[in-house]
Design a protein around this motif. Sequence first.
Motif, PDB file in Angstrom:
ATOM      1  N   SER A  22       0.841  -1.200   0.000  1.00  0.00           N
ATOM      2  CA  SER A  22       0.000   0.000   0.000  1.00  0.00           C
ATOM      3  C   SER A  22       0.873   1.246   0.000  1.00  0.00           C
ATOM      4  O   SER A  22       2.032   1.206   0.402  1.00  0.00           O
ATOM      5  N   ASP A  23       0.307   2.353  -0.452  1.00  0.00           N
ATOM      6  CA  ASP A  23       0.969   3.638  -0.268  1.00  0.00           C
ATOM      7  C   ASP A  23      -0.094   4.689   0.022  1.00  0.00           C
ATOM      8  O   ASP A  23      -1.268   4.523  -0.340  1.00  0.00           O
ATOM      9  N   TYR A  24       0.315   5.714   0.724  1.00  0.00           N
ATOM     10  CA  TYR A  24      -0.604   6.767   1.162  1.00  0.00           C
ATOM     11  C   TYR A  24       0.063   8.120   0.936  1.00  0.00           C
ATOM     12  O   TYR A  24       1.293   8.237   1.009  1.00  0.00           O
ATOM     13  N   THR A  25      -0.743   9.136   0.693  1.00  0.00           N
ATOM     14  CA  THR A  25      -0.241  10.500   0.606  1.00  0.00           C
ATOM     15  C   THR A  25      -1.055  11.366   1.552  1.00  0.00           C
ATOM     16  O   THR A  25      -2.294  11.395   1.470  1.00  0.00           O
ATOM     17  N   LEU A  26      -0.366  12.034   2.466  1.00  0.00           N
ATOM     18  CA  LEU A  26      -0.995  12.931   3.432  1.00  0.00           C
ATOM     19  C   LEU A  26      -0.245  14.257   3.403  1.00  0.00           C
ATOM     20  O   LEU A  26       0.960  14.276   3.157  1.00  0.00           O
ATOM     21  N   ARG A  27      -0.932  15.379   3.654  1.00  0.00           N
ATOM     22  CA  ARG A  27      -0.227  16.655   3.792  1.00  0.00           C
ATOM     23  C   ARG A  27      -0.044  16.917   5.288  1.00  0.00           C
ATOM     24  O   ARG A  27      -1.010  17.112   6.017  1.00  0.00           O
ATOM     25  N   LEU A  28       1.222  16.901   5.726  1.00  0.00           N
ATOM     26  CA  LEU A  28       1.547  17.014   7.147  1.00  0.00           C
ATOM     27  C   LEU A  28       2.681  18.009   7.356  1.00  0.00           C
ATOM     28  O   LEU A  28       3.362  18.396   6.406  1.00  0.00           O
ATOM     29  N   THR A  29       2.895  18.379   8.597  1.00  0.00           N
ATOM     30  CA  THR A  29       4.072  19.170   8.967  1.00  0.00           C
ATOM     31  C   THR A  29       5.178  18.204   9.387  1.00  0.00           C
ATOM     32  O   THR A  29       4.906  17.026   9.657  1.00  0.00           O
ATOM     33  N   PRO A  30       6.426  18.674   9.472  1.00  0.00           N
ATOM     34  CA  PRO A  30       7.495  17.790   9.935  1.00  0.00           C
ATOM     35  C   PRO A  30       7.203  17.191  11.315  1.00  0.00           C
ATOM     36  O   PRO A  30       7.484  16.012  11.559  1.00  0.00           O
ATOM     37  N   GLU A  31       6.636  17.989  12.223  1.00  0.00           N
ATOM     38  CA  GLU A  31       6.353  17.513  13.577  1.00  0.00           C
ATOM     39  C   GLU A  31       5.325  16.376  13.573  1.00  0.00           C
ATOM     40  O   GLU A  31       5.488  15.372  14.273  1.00  0.00           O
ATOM     41  N   ILE A  32       4.274  16.543  12.788  1.00  0.00           N
ATOM     42  CA  ILE A  32       3.251  15.495  12.717  1.00  0.00           C
ATOM     43  C   ILE A  32       3.824  14.251  12.036  1.00  0.00           C
ATOM     44  O   ILE A  32       3.510  13.117  12.412  1.00  0.00           O
ATOM     45  N   THR A  33       4.695  14.443  11.049  1.00  0.00           N
ATOM     46  CA  THR A  33       5.309  13.318  10.350  1.00  0.00           C
ATOM     47  C   THR A  33       6.188  12.509  11.299  1.00  0.00           C
ATOM     48  O   THR A  33       6.177  11.270  11.276  1.00  0.00           O
ATOM     49  N   VAL A  34       6.954  13.196  12.154  1.00  0.00           N
ATOM     50  CA  VAL A  34       7.780  12.512  13.159  1.00  0.00           C
ATOM     51  C   VAL A  34       6.885  11.686  14.073  1.00  0.00           C
ATOM     52  O   VAL A  34       7.181  10.525  14.386  1.00  0.00           O
ATOM     53  N   GLU A  35       5.764  12.256  14.494  1.00  0.00           N
ATOM     54  CA  GLU A  35       4.822  11.547  15.376  1.00  0.00           C
ATOM     55  C   GLU A  35       4.244  10.319  14.675  1.00  0.00           C
ATOM     56  O   GLU A  35       4.162   9.237  15.261  1.00  0.00           O
ATOM     57  N   LEU A  36       3.856  10.474  13.415  1.00  0.00           N
ATOM     58  CA  LEU A  36       3.299   9.356  12.649  1.00  0.00           C
ATOM     59  C   LEU A  36       4.312   8.214  12.543  1.00  0.00           C
ATOM     60  O   LEU A  36       3.998   7.052  12.814  1.00  0.00           O
ATOM     61  N   ALA A  37       5.551   8.548  12.148  1.00  0.00           N
ATOM     62  CA  ALA A  37       6.582   7.514  11.997  1.00  0.00           C
ATOM     63  C   ALA A  37       6.845   6.808  13.320  1.00  0.00           C
ATOM     64  O   ALA A  37       6.996   5.583  13.363  1.00  0.00           O
ATOM     65  N   ALA A  38       6.879   7.572  14.408  1.00  0.00           N
ATOM     66  CA  ALA A  38       7.121   6.981  15.729  1.00  0.00           C
ATOM     67  C   ALA A  38       5.989   6.024  16.106  1.00  0.00           C
ATOM     68  O   ALA A  38       6.230   4.937  16.645  1.00  0.00           O
ATOM     69  N   LYS A  39       4.745   6.408  15.824  1.00  0.00           N
ATOM     70  CA  LYS A  39       3.605   5.545  16.162  1.00  0.00           C
ATOM     71  C   LYS A  39       3.597   4.272  15.319  1.00  0.00           C
ATOM     72  O   LYS A  39       3.269   3.189  15.824  1.00  0.00           O
ATOM     73  N   VAL A  40       3.956   4.381  14.038  1.00  0.00           N
ATOM     74  CA  VAL A  40       4.025   3.202  13.176  1.00  0.00           C
ATOM     75  C   VAL A  40       5.091   2.243  13.709  1.00  0.00           C
ATOM     76  O   VAL A  40       4.861   1.043  13.849  1.00  0.00           O
ATOM     77  N   ASN A  41       6.262   2.788  14.030  1.00  0.00           N
ATOM     78  CA  ASN A  41       7.346   1.945  14.555  1.00  0.00           C
ATOM     79  C   ASN A  41       6.970   1.326  15.901  1.00  0.00           C
ATOM     80  O   ASN A  41       7.278   0.157  16.160  1.00  0.00           O
ATOM     81  N   GLU A  42       6.295   2.087  16.736  1.00  0.00           N
ATOM     82  CA  GLU A  42       5.851   1.572  18.045  1.00  0.00           C
ATOM     83  C   GLU A  42       4.860   0.416  17.866  1.00  0.00           C
ATOM     84  O   GLU A  42       4.939  -0.598  18.570  1.00  0.00           O
ATOM     85  N   LEU A  43       3.942   0.563  16.916  1.00  0.00           N
ATOM     86  CA  LEU A  43       2.975  -0.499  16.651  1.00  0.00           C
ATOM     87  C   LEU A  43       3.688  -1.772  16.183  1.00  0.00           C
ATOM     88  O   LEU A  43       3.411  -2.867  16.673  1.00  0.00           O
ATOM     89  N   ILE A  44       4.633  -1.624  15.253  1.00  0.00           N
ATOM     90  CA  ILE A  44       5.367  -2.797  14.758  1.00  0.00           C
ATOM     91  C   ILE A  44       6.135  -3.455  15.895  1.00  0.00           C
ATOM     92  O   ILE A  44       6.101  -4.677  16.062  1.00  0.00           O
ATOM     93  N   GLU A  45       6.817  -2.659  16.708  1.00  0.00           N
ATOM     94  CA  GLU A  45       7.593  -3.207  17.833  1.00  0.00           C
ATOM     95  C   GLU A  45       6.688  -3.956  18.809  1.00  0.00           C
ATOM     96  O   GLU A  45       7.102  -4.942  19.413  1.00  0.00           O
ATOM     97  N   SER A  46       5.449  -3.504  18.975  1.00  0.00           N
ATOM     98  CA  SER A  46       4.539  -4.158  19.921  1.00  0.00           C
ATOM     99  C   SER A  46       4.210  -5.595  19.495  1.00  0.00           C
ATOM    100  O   SER A  46       3.801  -6.410  20.317  1.00  0.00           O
TER     101      SER A  46
END
Length: 196
Positions: free
Chosen positions: A143-167
């Motif tokens: 899959s691929d997705y396109t979202l319009r975000l700020t750098p801060e929100i993008t950092v949060e998104l990446a961190a949450k994705v990685n946290e979910l995978i680690e769980s």
Amino acid sequence: MTEEPEPRKVHTLTPHSLRGLAHPLRMQLLISLRRDGPATASQLADRLGESSGSTSYHLRQLAAHGFVEDAPERGKGRERWWQSAHQGTRLDETLMNDPDPTVRGAVGVYLHEVATFHATELSTWIGTQHDWPAEWAESSDISDYTLRLTPEITVELAAKVNELIESYRELAVDEDTPGSAKVRLHTHVFPTHYTE
């Protein structure tokens, strides 16, 4: 009481260790040892289509920078067995802006090799998925997705994705579990169009 899994050993790259890793064959050797387990220089040469002299040299370079180590439980006879010293590698983003151009060049080599490896893995899956049981083909996702975000929100998104995978590590099953397979997940988060 359930025993806590051991934390993953992750190596954070420094300018020195990055220079030791940023080479296509060294990265392939490290990836192979992490994915397929301990091996000798000769076995890795066969696996990667290289000479054993070349794999032996580059394994020693990886060892000098702390990426690989002897696999003592395998070291029977004259052949030296190698294993990865860590389960993962983390790139410190400050290296991308390092004042030393050789460090920035090594970052470029490293990231291009990672991207090439991801593309190769995905292409291999696409080309061989008909060989797998139907439930594995149905469980895969591209899959691929396109979202319009700020750098801060993008950092949060990446961190949450990685946290979910680690769980999901705590749900991982033993190697001998029937019907199980190693599952690879790639994440790529990057901007495409910038608004000033």
